[in-house]
Scaffold this motif. Structure first.
Motif, PDB file in Angstrom:
ATOM      1  N   VAL A  40       0.862  -1.183   0.000  1.00 48.34           N
ATOM      2  CA  VAL A  40       0.000   0.000   0.000  1.00 48.34           C
ATOM      3  C   VAL A  40       0.894   1.227   0.000  1.00 48.34           C
ATOM      4  N   ALA A  41       0.613   2.180  -0.907  1.00 46.88           N
ATOM      5  CA  ALA A  41       1.429   3.386  -1.025  1.00 46.88           C
ATOM      6  C   ALA A  41       0.554   4.626  -0.929  1.00 46.88           C
ATOM      7  N   PHE A  42       1.135   5.701  -0.408  1.00 52.37           N
ATOM      8  CA  PHE A  42       0.473   7.005  -0.300  1.00 52.37           C
ATOM      9  C   PHE A  42       1.400   8.056  -0.900  1.00 52.37           C
ATOM     10  N   THR A  43       0.810   9.073  -1.536  1.00 45.76           N
ATOM     11  CA  THR A  43       1.623  10.161  -2.059  1.00 45.76           C
ATOM     12  C   THR A  43       0.812  11.440  -2.140  1.00 45.76           C
ATOM     13  N   SER A  44       1.505  12.573  -2.022  1.00 44.82           N
ATOM     14  CA  SER A  44       0.922  13.870  -2.298  1.00 44.82           C
ATOM     15  C   SER A  44       0.772  14.037  -3.810  1.00 44.82           C
ATOM     16  N   SER A  45       0.054  15.091  -4.228  1.00 42.25           N
ATOM     17  CA  SER A  45      -0.076  15.381  -5.646  1.00 42.25           C
ATOM     18  C   SER A  45       1.292  15.693  -6.241  1.00 42.25           C
ATOM     19  N   GLY A  46       1.380  15.528  -7.552  1.00 43.57           N
ATOM     20  CA  GLY A  46       2.634  15.787  -8.248  1.00 43.57           C
ATOM     21  C   GLY A  46       3.041  14.650  -9.160  1.00 43.57           C
ATOM     22  N   LEU A  47       2.442  13.463  -8.975  1.00 42.22           N
ATOM     23  CA  LEU A  47       2.702  12.315  -9.833  1.00 42.22           C
ATOM     24  C   LEU A  47       1.514  12.095 -10.765  1.00 42.22           C
ATOM     25  N   PRO A  48       1.716  11.432 -11.899  1.00 40.12           N
ATOM     26  CA  PRO A  48       0.575  11.095 -12.766  1.00 40.12           C
ATOM     27  C   PRO A  48      -0.492  10.358 -11.974  1.00 40.12           C
ATOM     28  N   ALA A  49      -1.764  10.694 -12.207  1.00 35.18           N
ATOM     29  CA  ALA A  49      -2.859  10.204 -11.365  1.00 35.18           C
ATOM     30  C   ALA A  49      -3.274   8.771 -11.670  1.00 35.18           C
ATOM     31  N   GLU A  50      -2.860   8.233 -12.793  1.00 34.94           N
ATOM     32  CA  GLU A  50      -3.306   6.902 -13.193  1.00 34.94           C
ATOM     33  C   GLU A  50      -2.925   5.860 -12.132  1.00 34.94           C
ATOM     34  N   GLY A  51      -3.918   5.089 -11.702  1.00 35.72           N
ATOM     35  CA  GLY A  51      -3.692   4.033 -10.731  1.00 35.72           C
ATOM     36  C   GLY A  51      -3.827   4.465  -9.292  1.00 35.72           C
ATOM     37  N   TRP A  52      -3.925   5.783  -9.046  1.00 36.51           N
ATOM     38  CA  TRP A  52      -4.044   6.295  -7.688  1.00 36.51           C
ATOM     39  C   TRP A  52      -5.495   6.640  -7.382  1.00 36.51           C
ATOM     40  N   GLN A  53      -5.910   6.408  -6.150  1.00 36.20           N
ATOM     41  CA  GLN A  53      -7.250   6.757  -5.682  1.00 36.20           C
ATOM     42  C   GLN A  53      -7.134   7.907  -4.686  1.00 36.20           C
ATOM     43  N   ARG A  54      -7.879   8.969  -4.917  1.00 38.89           N
ATOM     44  CA  ARG A  54      -7.812  10.113  -4.016  1.00 38.89           C
ATOM     45  C   ARG A  54      -8.465   9.798  -2.677  1.00 38.89           C
ATOM     46  N   MET A  55      -7.781  10.169  -1.605  1.00 36.79           N
ATOM     47  CA  MET A  55      -8.396  10.072  -0.287  1.00 36.79           C
ATOM     48  C   MET A  55      -9.460  11.152  -0.161  1.00 36.79           C
ATOM     49  N   ALA A  56     -10.568  10.813   0.469  1.00 34.78           N
ATOM     50  CA  ALA A  56     -11.621  11.790   0.701  1.00 34.78           C
ATOM     51  C   ALA A  56     -11.207  12.759   1.797  1.00 34.78           C
ATOM     52  N   GLN A  57     -11.759  13.974   1.731  1.00 32.76           N
ATOM     53  CA  GLN A  57     -11.497  14.948   2.774  1.00 32.76           C
ATOM     54  C   GLN A  57     -11.936  14.426   4.135  1.00 32.76           C
ATOM     55  N   HIS A  58     -11.169  14.807   5.166  1.00 28.96           N
ATOM     56  CA  HIS A  58     -11.487  14.486   6.554  1.00 28.96           C
ATOM     57  C   HIS A  58     -11.545  12.978   6.785  1.00 28.96           C
ATOM     58  N   THR A  59     -10.602  12.254   6.183  1.00 28.96           N
ATOM     59  CA  THR A  59     -10.497  10.816   6.416  1.00 28.96           C
ATOM     60  C   THR A  59      -9.068  10.463   6.796  1.00 28.96           C
ATOM     61  N   ALA A  60      -8.947   9.281   7.379  1.00 31.57           N
ATOM     62  CA  ALA A  60      -7.633   8.747   7.731  1.00 31.57           C
ATOM     63  C   ALA A  60      -7.620   7.259   7.446  1.00 31.57           C
ATOM     64  N   ALA A  61      -6.452   6.752   7.077  1.00 32.41           N
ATOM     65  CA  ALA A  61      -6.285   5.331   6.784  1.00 32.41           C
ATOM     66  C   ALA A  61      -5.177   4.763   7.659  1.00 32.41           C
ATOM     67  N   ARG A  62      -5.390   3.540   8.118  1.00 35.03           N
ATOM     68  CA  ARG A  62      -4.389   2.827   8.906  1.00 35.03           C
ATOM     69  C   ARG A  62      -4.032   1.542   8.184  1.00 35.03           C
ATOM     70  N   VAL A  63      -2.748   1.314   7.966  1.00 33.86           N
ATOM     71  CA  VAL A  63      -2.262   0.073   7.368  1.00 33.86           C
ATOM     72  C   VAL A  63      -1.566  -0.734   8.444  1.00 33.86           C
ATOM     73  N   ASP A  64      -2.057  -1.932   8.707  1.00 32.17           N
ATOM     74  CA  ASP A  64      -1.418  -2.856   9.636  1.00 32.17           C
ATOM     75  C   ASP A  64      -0.182  -3.433   8.949  1.00 32.17           C
ATOM     76  N   LEU A  65       0.991  -3.260   9.524  1.00 31.91           N
ATOM     77  CA  LEU A  65       2.215  -3.692   8.862  1.00 31.91           C
ATOM     78  C   LEU A  65       2.363  -5.210   8.813  1.00 31.91           C
ATOM     79  N   THR A  66       1.612  -5.923   9.625  1.00 26.37           N
ATOM     80  CA  THR A  66       1.676  -7.383   9.599  1.00 26.37           C
ATOM     81  C   THR A  66       0.768  -7.966   8.528  1.00 26.37           C
ATOM     82  N   THR A  67      -0.464  -7.471   8.459  1.00 23.78           N
ATOM     83  CA  THR A  67      -1.453  -8.045   7.538  1.00 23.78           C
ATOM     84  C   THR A  67      -1.648  -7.225   6.278  1.00 23.78           C
TER      85      THR A  67
END
Length: 270
Positions: free
Chosen positions: A227-254
């Motif tokens: 799972v990858a996250f990035t600010s704007s500045g890269l080509p948008a293809e393949g990326w999904q925009r995070m919605a405003q006022h949201t947060a995501a947690r990635v469990d490093l084990t699973t």
């Protein structure tokens, strides 16, 4: 105002392998605008959070290129800094900030900073080493963690409270511990620094989406589960925009991803 990059992967790998070589080079090249230092934090083979920072321009840095191309880790965050006016371009203000095995990288700003600073004790910020609004946000999260609040809840509730008190603040965060990677997207109503873009002299070489979607944080899942996250500045293809006022947690084990709404998270924590 800064650029963020982060990933969590099923095995130790590099940012270039997760993003692809072209996008990795383009991310580093955003240092031509965000030229006030760079830094990275990662989870090493022993499960410890490590850090490297440099207050100089990262666009041509061989050390940053090495971190992106050759620095293998199961999780990493990286940061290119465009300093908020009045915030010194020195090592102690260079992200990520690290304390208690937790690393913080921030894109955005909070004003008035004097009001924000009144929310913390000097020693809470001093142990992070910075004097910026970003270091204060990290100190507020760590205060909640010290009270026994889980990191994800501490982060989301803190950002929700700050957005309520400072409604034009921009608070995009990447937070990394040995167990999780957290991404926060909260900047609705924040002013875009168009005057800095104009004064940069980059003209048509300004990074992608910097006028229309400067504060956008996006994510994607790779074929191997990374799972990858990035600010704007890269080509948008393949990326999904995070919605405003949201947060995501990635469990490093699973590598499971949990997404929450910040206002709802704050109400649950109240």
């Amino acid at each position: 105002m800064c650029r963020l990059l982060g990933y969590a992967a099923p095995r130790a790998t590099t940012a270039a392998a997760v993003l692809g070589a072209a996008d990795a080079r383009e991310w580093q090249r955003m240092g031509r605008l965000h030229a006030d230092g760079w830094g990275t934090a990662w989870v090493d083979g022993a499960g410890d959070v490590r850090r490297y920072r440099d207050p100089s321009d990262g666009a041509q840095s061989a050390d940053l290129a090495g971190a992106i191309d050759d620095g293998e880790a199961v999780a990493r965050i990286a940061h290119l800094r465009l300093a908020t006016e009045g915030m010194g371009n020195v090592l102690r203000n260079t992200h990520p900030f690290v304390a208690d095995g937790i690393a913080f990288a921030h894109n955005g700003s909070i004003h008035p900073v004097q009001e924000l600073r009144a929310m913390v004790r000097p020693e809470e910020v001093e142990r992070l080493g910075g004097t910026t609004d970003s270091a204060i946000v990290a100190a507020l999260v760590l205060r909640e963690v010290a009270r026994g609040v889980p990191l994800f809840e501490a982060t989301t509730s803190t950002v929700a409270r700050l957005r309520e008190r400072f409604p034009t603040s921009a608070i995009n965060l990447l937070v990394l511990s040995a167990d999780e990677l957290v991404a926060v997207h909260a900047n609705e109503g924040a002013p875009v620094p168009l005057e800095l873009f104009e004064s940069s002299g980059l003209g048509p070489d300004l990074p992608l989406d910097h006028v229309e979607h400067y504060y956008q944080l996006s994510w994607r899942r790779e074929a191997d589960g990374a799972v990858a996250f990035t600010s704007s500045g890269l080509p948008a293809e393949g990326w999904q925009r995070m919605a405003q006022h949201t947060a995501a947690r990635v469990d490093l084990t699973t590598l499971e991803v949990e997404v929450v709404d910040l206002p709802q998270a704050a109400r649950r924590a109240a």
